[in-house]
Structure formats: C-alpha cells, structure tokens
Write an enzyme that holds these catalytic residues in place. Structure first.
Site, PDB file in Angstrom:
ATOM      1  N   ASP B  10      26.264 -25.774 -27.690  1.00  0.00           N
ATOM      2  CA  ASP B  10      25.959 -26.886 -26.782  1.00  0.00           C
ATOM      3  C   ASP B  10      26.235 -26.432 -25.348  1.00  0.00           C
ATOM      4  O   ASP B  10      27.358 -26.048 -25.016  1.00  0.00           O
ATOM      5  CB  ASP B  10      26.859 -28.079 -27.156  1.00  0.00           C
ATOM      6  N   ASP B 104      19.248 -28.457 -24.654  1.00  0.00           N
ATOM      7  CA  ASP B 104      20.551 -27.861 -24.407  1.00  0.00           C
ATOM      8  C   ASP B 104      21.442 -27.726 -25.629  1.00  0.00           C
ATOM      9  O   ASP B 104      22.603 -27.405 -25.497  1.00  0.00           O
ATOM     10  CB  ASP B 104      21.278 -28.647 -23.313  1.00  0.00           C
ATOM     11  N   GLU B 105      20.924 -27.964 -26.833  1.00  0.00           N
ATOM     12  CA  GLU B 105      21.769 -27.676 -27.992  1.00  0.00           C
ATOM     13  C   GLU B 105      20.986 -27.067 -29.136  1.00  0.00           C
ATOM     14  O   GLU B 105      19.766 -27.194 -29.201  1.00  0.00           O
ATOM     15  CB  GLU B 105      22.568 -28.891 -28.490  1.00  0.00           C
TER      16      GLU B 105
END
Lengths: 371, 353
Positions: B10, B104-105
C-alpha cells in the site's frame, strides 16, 4: 368502510389482483390495492396505468366506503393470518388514517395510501363487444405469447395482434427473431369481431385470471385505445399499443427447398438434451445429410454434445444454426404431434408448422454460423 | 496446501507523495489533495495533515476547519496514473503474482519465493529509490491479515505477522479494524455485546447467523478469526460495468435541467465505452435525493450498444418515468451486462420488422 370476508377468499383475490399493482411508480397509490365496498358489491382493484384489474370479493358490508392499502403488505398480512380464524374484518379508522384488520386474536393497523391518487378504472363494454370462449382464447394466447418482445424500445412488438371474426380467432406475436401465428377455429361463429394489438403482459394476466375464476366465456369490449375483458366477475383492462403491427404475411416465405415431416416430441427431446451444451449464446447446430439430422452444440470451456435423428432429408447436405431457446419455444408450442420443418438455406428463415393442421406457424431466424 | 505467504502493498499517502515529488518545497507541511467545490472530499492527506484529524473521504470544508494552514492541491489524476504505472511495473517485474487494486495498492503472492521477506524488503527499497514512492507492506498467511498488517506499520511499515498472533494483538480493538466489517455492523455487534474483536471471536457462529443471516453470519465468524482463503489472482478480468455520475454543488429540482445533465453524463459514458470498444445491454440511472434516498432504475435491451443516442434515450426515459419527487443531489448513468469477451460472436439474424 367496514366489511368482513372469509380469509381464504381475501387471500385468493388479493393474490390475483396484486400482481397488477405497480411496483415502481412514483405515485404511491399505484402500488396499492383499492378496496371498494358498496352495499351490493365489494371489489379489489389495482393498476399500473397500463393494465388494470378489478376482482370481486364475497363479503358482508357493514359500512360502505373506499380505501387504498399497500398491495404487497396487505397480501403478506392476508397470507399470514391465523388459520383458525375463518373470517377477517377490515375497518377504516378515519381519524388514524388506517385500516384495522382483525382475524381471530390478530390485529393489524395498516396506514392507508392517498385514495385521491388512485385513478378510476375503465368500465366494461366498448364500441365493439364480442363474447369468446375462454378456453380457446387463453390456449391461443399460450401458444404465441413467448414470441412477443420484452424489449420496451420496440413497443409495437411487445403486443400480441389479436383478430377475432366469424369462426376464426388469430393471434400473432414476434420479437423480430421469431414469429408465431396461431389460428384457432371456434366451434360456433362470433357475433361481431375486432382486431387489436394488446400488450402481451395483459394477455398473460388474462390467462391467470381465467385460470383462477374458471370462467367459460370472456366478454371483450374494444375502444379506440383500450380493451376491457370481463371474466366471471373480474374486469381486466389494458391500453392498446399504438401503431401498425408488422404485416406478418409478407414475412412468410412462399417457397421452401426442404420440407421434412418429423415427430414433434422426438425432435423436442433431442433439442432439449443437446441445448444443455449451448450456453453463453452458443447456437444449436442442425446438420442435414442423407436421411439424417444431427443436432449438436458446443460451448468453449464447457463442453459439447450431439445426437443424430433419422429424418427424410435428401439433397445437398447443409448446416443451419438456431438460438436453442427460440427453437424450443416453437417446438413446445407444437406439442407432441407430427410437425413440418421447412427450410431454404442456412441464412434464410426456417418454418415449423403443425403437420395435421393445428393452425400453428412458427417462423424462426437462423444464427449465422462459422464466423 | 503449502503455507501461503501473501503481501499487501500500500503506497503511503499516494497522491500527496506524487505531488511532493514535484513540489519539494511542501515537504513537511500539512498537504491535502482535494477538489474545491462545496461538496468536495479529501482524497489524500499528508501525515502532517493527519495529525490534525484530517482523513480520506472527509468533507474538504471540515478538513479546512480542522487544519486551516493546510495546503490544498487539486487532484491531477493523469500524473497519479503515470506514477502508479512506474511503481507497479517495478513490482511486477520482481514478484510472481500481483493483483493491483486501484492506483495505490496491490496484493502479491510470495509463496513460491525462497526468501520472501528479504526479497520484498529489497524491492520496496528500490521502488522508493527509483520512483520516490514509499510502500508499506503487510506480510501474512492470507489477504485479510496482510491488509490489516500493512496498516499497522504505516507510514513506511513492514509488518510480518501470523494469523493467531494478529488476532491476539487486535483483540481489544473494535471489530471495524477488520476489512469487511463496517460501522453499521460494528454498532450492531456492540449492541449484541461484542464491542471488540476479541469478544467477537468468542461469539457462537449460530448467534451471528441468527442476527446477520446464514452467509454473512458465517463470514463474520471467519473474519473475526481472520480466516481468508481468497487467492491473489493476477488479473481481475474485464470491468463488469461502467458509470458516470456527478454530485451537484447545489441540489437541482428542475426536471429539464436534470435531463440536460443526464444527457451530458450519457455522452461521457458512451465516449468511454466507445474508446474501450465495449457494448452493454443494461442502462442504469442513479438518483440521490436531497434526503439521501438513493434510487436506481435500469432497463435491459436485447442488443448490446454503446451508441450515445440509444443510451441517452433510455436514460432520459428512465428519469422521466421516475420523476424525482424531491431536489436531486447526485445523478448518474451507467452501463452493465457487457457482451462476454470470450463468447463466440453471435450473428442472430432478424426479420425485417
């Protein structure tokens, strides 16, 4: 308004009428069932502004009046009433704006919906009134109804073209992929006649109303844009669909290359079996060779199936594809007797007819194979 | 089955990090990435801003009240997409199975690596060096625990933990710490006498099923014990639906005005569908009224389409049929039931009617 009725009667009539109530209108009252009680008659009514239904309820009226109650909720209440209580009473309490429902020891208070939002429903009768035998009428509906379109972007095709005159009753439906025509010869000629494009939905409702009332005749009143069916004590009305129904006669090819007589139940069984392997829009393939028809289907990543069937085919072998559901609908409507399967070529429509003149014609468009 | 090693990766304050890389003068300041309309919400806040109680999805107006000195930056999604691509390309080159979620993860399955932890540590350092983006990692035997773990060490976290150890460590936290248990469920659990994850682990599954239904009850029980068998799958398959919606700065009651907005939304939706060359059969509208009543209406047609005329006509008709009885706060249009990509092309012929 105050009345009492048998719980079983109330439930049965609510089950019929509440199907018509609107499930998604912005006008809340349309999701309701109107209970109208006069000294002579109690009626349950529902409408979604297209199809409307009024059914009688045998009841003892203590006070006349009219209320609108949420259809779904009232049905759930009626369904759940204690079996031990054979009578149920409904009483409007004007101050609380609710209706008290009492059965045995169970007591409900149901808030009423705005009665003034519930529209008046059409009265029976019309410019033309024709009485038809109920059994023949609903059997004819059942034969063609599946071919009517459910695509609301083509409203004309969501109807069934009903024509009645003399000794003939004819219904036509098409969703542009298949076309059903059923001509039923009546035992005795009709007095008067009509032709109208009636929403298939309304006719499906009519079938179940006839089923639940067991009525033997249907009195049909036709007006400019409306049709009213009287069945037993029930009144089902519907708006008619505007516009010109396609000229179906033009769609039926005049000549065919092949005409095969096949036992309907045999072909029906094979098609049903092999269809299991025609998933995800895969077509059903019919390959014709000398004296034999092979029905096959294949779905990538699922599997395939095939089965031969002897048929009196002669000539150049060819293969044609059909939507399995469409083909099965046609075969179901034909039933067990012999059928005539008429074909021209892989990209031309196929025709299925009852061989011994059941008066049923099913035209089905193929799926282009090998793309 | 061999023991699984799953990592949840993350990016720390991703949007803000991208902004700080090009505006180093802001490093160390409270920074918020957010739109500026009256109903804008915070997409990301820097850790400096978070100290003031600013968090993601908070109304921007509220965030400014809590932290007036914060620097507000409007989002620049193309830049974030670019940065995201750079980050995950590096990750994918190194790790066997990577399932990206959003920009973003991602989850990664490290079970096949000989020495997963050092390998991952090395990779994250390289990502930081080459892109400037810091990734926090949680490493655990399943996705659920990995996700919780990546959060435990943030920012710049690297937490490897077992299932039972994690369950013990979180025993006195609210069940909400577990992904999939939301505020409403947590409130109901508290009412039932299970205010903490530890107490929820003691709850008999039958009681949970009684209260939450057979499936969700069982699921809650499994989640409470941090069981999860979901595999990391490299691709999630094509999107099942697409939509285009907008929240108004001030509520709109006028139906004609709503229709005009809906037409624009439908045009935008179709543009995207045409670009991706997908066609759908179900057109859906979404209407949220000023009292937060949210209504959806849908219609399915027989032939898949992405034509703007067809979609607009159906959307407008659905809106007219619903006729919003109150001022409208949010309006959207969506398309679903896309043709299956692998299905053979169907060439159903039609009658000329």
């Amino acid at each position: 308004m105050k009345l009492s009725a048998s719980g079983a009667d109330l439930l049965a009539q609510l089950q019929t009428v509440s199907r018509v109530a609107s499930t998604r209108s912005a006008v809340q009252a349309l999701s309701g069932v109107q209970v109208s009680a006069t000294a002579s008659r109690v009626e349950l009514r529902a409408t979604d502004m297209e199809v409307s239904l009024r059914v009688p309820l045998t009841a003892d009226v203590q006070r006349e009046g009219t209320v609108v109650l949420p259809a779904r909720l009232l049905l759930d209440v009626a369904r759940s009433l204690p079996r031990s209580a054979d009578s149920v009473s409904l009483e409007l309490r004007p101050e609380q704006q609710d209706v008290e429902v009492v059965a045995g020891h169970a007591k409900f208070h149901l808030r009423t919906l705005r009665a003034e939002d519930f529209p008046p429903l059409p009265e029976p009768g019309g410019d033309t009134v024709v009485t038809v035998p109920a059994g023949a009428f609903v059997d004819t509906i059942a034969t063609v109804a599946k071919s009517a379109s459910r695509d609301e972007t083509r409203p004309i095709l969501t109807g069934i073209l009903v024509s009645a005159s003399g000794q003939e009753l004819r219904m036509v439906a098409t969703d542009s992929y298949r076309l059903s025509v059923k001509e039923t010869v009546l035992e005795s000629p009709l007095e008067g006649g009509f032709e109208a494009n009636v929403p298939a939905r309304a006719l499906e409702e009519l079938r179940s109303v006839v089923g639940s009332t067991g009525a033997e005749t249907i009195r049909i009143g036709v007006r400019a844009n409306q049709v009213v069916f009287e069945v037993g004590g029930a009144v089902l009305s519907s708006r008619l669909i505007d516009g010109q129904f396609p000229n179906y006669r033009q769609l039926l090819p005049e000549q065919f290359e092949h005409e095969l007589r096949i036992a309907g139940d045999e072909l029906g069984d094979v098609v049903k079996r092999i269809s299991l392997m025609a998933q995800k829009n895969a077509p059903l393939r019919l390959s014709f060779g000398d004296g034999e028809l092979t029905v096959s289907a294949q779905t990538p990543d699922v599997g395939e199936a095939s089965e031969p069937l002897p048929v009196p085919f002669a000539g150049e072998p060819f293969e044609i594809g059909f939507n399995p559901d469409f083909l099965r609908d046609g075969l179901d409507s034909i039933g067990a007797g012999d059928l005539l399967l008429k074909l021209i070529s892989p990209l031309r429509p196929g025709l299925i007819q009852s061989a011994d003149d059941g008066g049923f014609t099913y035209l089905i468009m193929p799926i282009r194979l090998n793309v | 089955m061999a023991k699984r090693v799953i990592a949840h990766l993350d990016c720390d304050a991703f949007y803000v990090s991208v902004e700080l890389l090009r505006r180093p003068e802001l490093v160390g300041l409270p920074v918020i990435v957010s739109g500026s309309g009256p109903r804008a919400v915070v997409t990301t806040a820097s850790y400096e801003a978070r100290k003031f109680g600013v968090g993601s999805a908070m109304a921007t107006a509220e965030a400014r009240r809590r932290c007036p000195q914060a620097v507000l930056i409007p989002p620049d999604f193309p830049a974030y997409r670019e940065a995201s691509r750079a980050v995950w390309e590096l990750v994918r080159a190194e790790l066997p199975v990577v399932q990206q979620l959003g920009l973003d993860e991602a989850y990664a399955d490290l079970s096949s690596l000989e020495r997963p932890l050092p390998a991952l540590r090395e990779l994250l350092a390289r990502v930081k060096a080459e892109t400037g983006i810091q990734i926090s990692a949680g490493i655990a035997p399943n996705r659920l625990v990995a996700k919780i773990a990546s959060d435990l060490g943030k920012p710049a976290g690297f937490v490897a933990i077992g299932r039972e150890d994690c369950a013990r460590r979180l025993a006195d936290r609210s069940p909400r710490i577990v992904p999939g248990i939301g505020p409403k469920t947590a409130a109901r659990l508290a009412e039932m006498g299970y205010p903490t994850l530890g107490s929820l682990q003691e709850a008999p599954v039958e009681e949970l099923q009684e209260r939450f239904g057979t499936n969700y009850g069982r699921d809650l029980h499994r989640r409470a014990h941090l069981h999860d068998e979901t595999p990391v799958s490299a691709s999630t398959g094509p999107a099942k639906s697409r939509s285009n919606e907008t929240t108004f700065d001030t509520d709109i009651a006028d139906h004609a005005e709503l229709e005009a907005v809906l037409r624009k939304l439908a045009a935008g939706l179709c543009e995207g569908l045409v670009k991706k060359d997908v066609r759908g059969r179900t057109v859906r509208i979404k209407v949220r009224l000023d009292d937060w009543t949210t209504v959806t209406r849908a219609r399915t047609i027989e032939q898949p389409t992405n034509e703007v005329e067809v979609v607009t006509a159906i959307a407008v008709e659905l809106l007219r049929a619903y006729a919003p009885p109150r001022p409208v706060r949010l309006l959207g249009v969506g398309m679903a039931a896309f043709g299956e990509r692998d299905a053979p092309p169907v060439r159903q012929l039609a009658l000329p009617v």
